[in-house]
Design an enzyme around this catalytic site. Structure first.
Site, short mmCIF file in Angstrom:
data_model
loop_
_atom_site.label_atom_id
_atom_site.label_comp_id
_atom_site.label_asym_id
_atom_site.label_seq_id
_atom_site.Cartn_x
_atom_site.Cartn_y
_atom_site.Cartn_z
N HIS A 31 19.86 37.59 66.30
CA HIS A 31 18.59 37.11 66.87
C HIS A 31 18.38 35.63 66.63
CE1 HIS A 31 16.63 37.03 62.92
NE2 HIS A 31 16.93 38.31 62.73
N CYS B 74 20.00 41.01 59.31
CA CYS B 74 20.43 40.62 60.65
C CYS B 74 21.27 39.35 60.60
CB CYS B 74 19.21 40.38 61.53
SG CYS B 74 18.26 41.88 61.87
#
Length: 167
Positions: free
Chosen positions: A120, A142
């Protein structure tokens, strides 16, 4: 004559190399590789490196993700299985963690494996510039890139693309 042949050969080699390491508009990468120890993500097309990105990961990046909340980025082979345009972190591409092996390991240990692991963009609440933020591991597991890089990856990656995440 020899000099002209040498120059011509060099030009052809440079041209072939330039073509091998670029992707034409509309083409998609066919492999993403993450090297956690180098904080690097690379994208490939037909075995040729297209581009390398500096990444941020979870606060505790060493080792394989074991359980929900451990701040680790998983290791192994997964698939980038869907895109999320309205992510809280600009845009995101989901990594298919946990896979069957991850689920079985967590079940045997009596823990939850966690999930929602993504590639992301940046945290909109972070006061640092994207370049400054990329110097730190700040995610919950992430893989983060800058928003400009996320725009690039958004165009290069289709759902179904394999991703390999290595220590």
């Amino acid at each position: 004559m020899f000099r002209q042949l040498l120059i011509c050969s060099l030009l052809v080699s440079v041209s072939a190399l330039a073509q091998a390491s670029t992707i034409r508009p509309g083409q998609k990468v066919d492999l993403v590789v993450v090297d956690k120890s180098a904080s690097k993500m690379e994208v490939f097309f037909r075995g040729k490196l297209i581009k390398s990105y500096r990444i941020a990961m979870g606060d505790n990046p060493q080792g394989h993700k074991q359980k929900e909340g451990d701040q680790r980025t998983p290791q192994g082979r997964y698939t980038l299985d869907f895109k999320k345009a309205d992510s809280a972190y600009y845009r995101s591409i989901h990594i298919s963690y946990p896979n069957e092996e991850d689920v079985l390991r967590a079940r045997a240990l009596g823990i939850k494996p966690g999930g929602a692991i993504m590639i992301h963009g940046q945290d909109p609440k972070n006061p640092m510039t994207p370049e400054e933020a990329q110097k730190f591991n700040w995610t919950n597991g992430c893989i983060a890139v800058t928003n400009n890089e996320m725009d690039e990856l958004w165009q290069l990656i289709d759902p179904g693309t394999p991703i390999e995440i290595w220590p």
